[in-house]
Motif scaffolding. Sequence first.
Motif, mmCIF file in Angstrom:
data_model
loop_
_atom_site.group_PDB
_atom_site.id
_atom_site.type_symbol
_atom_site.label_atom_id
_atom_site.label_comp_id
_atom_site.label_asym_id
_atom_site.label_seq_id
_atom_site.Cartn_x
_atom_site.Cartn_y
_atom_site.Cartn_z
ATOM 1 N N GLN A 271 54.562 85.008 -33.157
ATOM 2 C CA GLN A 271 54.869 85.639 -31.877
ATOM 3 C C GLN A 271 56.348 85.590 -31.539
ATOM 4 O OE1 GLN A 271 52.861 82.843 -32.340
ATOM 5 N NE2 GLN A 271 52.565 81.802 -30.395
ATOM 6 N N ARG B 277 48.490 88.823 -29.540
ATOM 7 C CA ARG B 277 49.197 89.420 -28.409
ATOM 8 C C ARG B 277 48.265 90.216 -27.499
ATOM 9 N NH1 ARG B 277 54.914 91.759 -30.823
ATOM 10 N NH2 ARG B 277 55.733 89.774 -31.588
ATOM 11 N N ASP C 294 50.764 88.160 -33.835
ATOM 12 C CA ASP C 294 50.234 86.823 -34.126
ATOM 13 C C ASP C 294 48.829 86.951 -34.681
ATOM 14 O OD1 ASP C 294 52.512 86.271 -32.762
ATOM 15 O OD2 ASP C 294 51.443 86.097 -30.853
ATOM 16 N N PHE D 35 46.988 81.920 -24.809
ATOM 17 C CA PHE D 35 48.058 80.931 -24.896
ATOM 18 C C PHE D 35 47.892 79.880 -23.804
ATOM 19 C CE2 PHE D 35 52.206 79.079 -24.380
ATOM 20 C CZ PHE D 35 52.727 79.053 -25.657
ATOM 21 N N PRO E 78 54.777 75.464 -30.341
ATOM 22 C CA PRO E 78 54.514 76.456 -29.304
ATOM 23 C C PRO E 78 54.991 76.003 -27.924
ATOM 24 C CG PRO E 78 52.624 76.242 -30.746
ATOM 25 C CD PRO E 78 53.565 75.138 -31.121
ATOM 26 N N GLN F 100 47.112 80.282 -34.021
ATOM 27 C CA GLN F 100 47.973 81.434 -33.801
ATOM 28 C C GLN F 100 47.239 82.373 -32.845
ATOM 29 O OE1 GLN F 100 51.068 82.099 -34.899
ATOM 30 N NE2 GLN F 100 51.173 80.083 -35.812
ATOM 31 N N THR F 101 47.881 82.723 -31.729
ATOM 32 C CA THR F 101 47.231 83.546 -30.720
ATOM 33 C C THR F 101 47.576 85.012 -30.927
ATOM 34 O OG1 THR F 101 49.084 83.123 -29.222
ATOM 35 C CG2 THR F 101 47.142 81.711 -29.012
ATOM 36 N N GLU G 119 54.536 86.066 -23.030
ATOM 37 C CA GLU G 119 53.661 86.968 -23.772
ATOM 38 C C GLU G 119 52.638 87.661 -22.881
ATOM 39 O OE1 GLU G 119 51.405 83.147 -23.628
ATOM 40 O OE2 GLU G 119 53.467 83.793 -23.706
ATOM 41 N N TRP H 198 46.892 73.676 -33.438
ATOM 42 C CA TRP H 198 47.303 74.805 -32.603
ATOM 43 C C TRP H 198 46.978 76.119 -33.321
ATOM 44 C CZ3 TRP H 198 49.161 75.209 -27.680
ATOM 45 C CH2 TRP H 198 49.593 76.481 -27.295
ATOM 46 N N THR I 188 47.039 75.903 -24.506
ATOM 47 C CA THR I 188 47.926 74.884 -23.939
ATOM 48 C C THR I 188 47.130 73.860 -23.148
ATOM 49 O OG1 THR I 188 49.730 76.492 -23.804
ATOM 50 C CG2 THR I 188 49.936 74.498 -22.476
#
Length: 384
Positions: free
Chosen positions: A78, A313, A153, A319, A55, A310-311, A137, A308, A323
């Motif tokens: 994504q 939308r 996502d 996101f 990512p 999956q985010t 995004e 990590w 991070t």
Amino acid sequence: MAVLNLGFTGMDSATEAELRRAFEQALPAAGGGWQLVADTHADYVVVDMDSMYGPMSWLRLHAAGKQVIGLTAAPRSQTPYRIGRPIDAGELATLLREMRGPGAEVAPASPEPPAAAPASVPSGMTPSPEPQDQLPEELPIAAAAAELPPNPDAIVEPALPAAEPPSSAVGQVLPPAPSIAPHVPATPAPPAPSRSAEPQTLAEWLASGRLRGRTRFERGGASILIDADQRHYFGPSALKPLAPLFESTGVDQSDFEPVGADVWSAQTAALGAAQPLARLVWYGALLAGGGRIVAGYDAGTRFRLTKWPQTEREFPKHFRIATAMMKGPATVAEVAQAAGVPEGDVADFVNASLATGFAEPHRDPEPEPEAPKSGGLFGRLRGR
């Protein structure tokens, strides 16, 4: 014939070697027109979205104007293009052929440095975004006017053993089953309310493991079809329209209407592809706290991501939050400051990640035991 350039980044050497072999096998079936180059010179770059570095590489490549192809085991990504896991040369050939198109006009490829040899460590790491930066995004999306594309996502559904009875059975409720119990924090916390009590909300029913078979659940004008045995559901691709399902309390067994095989087939065909039930568990936990961390943790608790996620939308701030959390254990307030988002958004994200096993509270390691004193000759002399 014009040639398109393809590169790899954000992955380990074994994955890159596997991709190279698949590309060599897929190129003839794709009709040619592609060459491998270093990712810095490529028009299209494959990124391992399942790795810690993927990512971050995706963010860097977006800023550089690259087209990104996500390599992931998740059914959604994504990125504009996706390569599934396990890697299949036939699937890759189809993708390469579709990306070129029948009349692709591309400037002839100029000589470029050869692709870098597989590295021993992941590449493509980039710093996390500053609060004032707008991530790709986070651009406005008209989610309310139309449903998301078929591949938004999503949370990755963990592999679970097959359940009995088979999924063709009409929905029913069984005694508590431990197979999908909520993620247990590593750090001891005050005891939560007993799960033996009857669930009162849809989120509690999903977490209890007591649903079986195929059922329909409706609330506030929203409805979904749940296949508890196969661990998936059918409904709108967006999550926010499903919020009314989680708002009411007093949900009991009679609210889950059993659905027969004929009706199930007809209604699911109109709803599109099945979606992982863990996505609903994640969304229910996201709404449960109302901007506050769930009971059992105080303001000083530090949380960390175990991998990590999956985010979605529909929640672009996540996101940023993910991070910031990847940097190391931090409190809700510290993550909010680092990501430049409200603390309530961080608390909701942490709640959802705890429920699905993507996060856990951090516990400092135990201190090393003190080394025993020497009992040798010099030690006895010093003791005199």
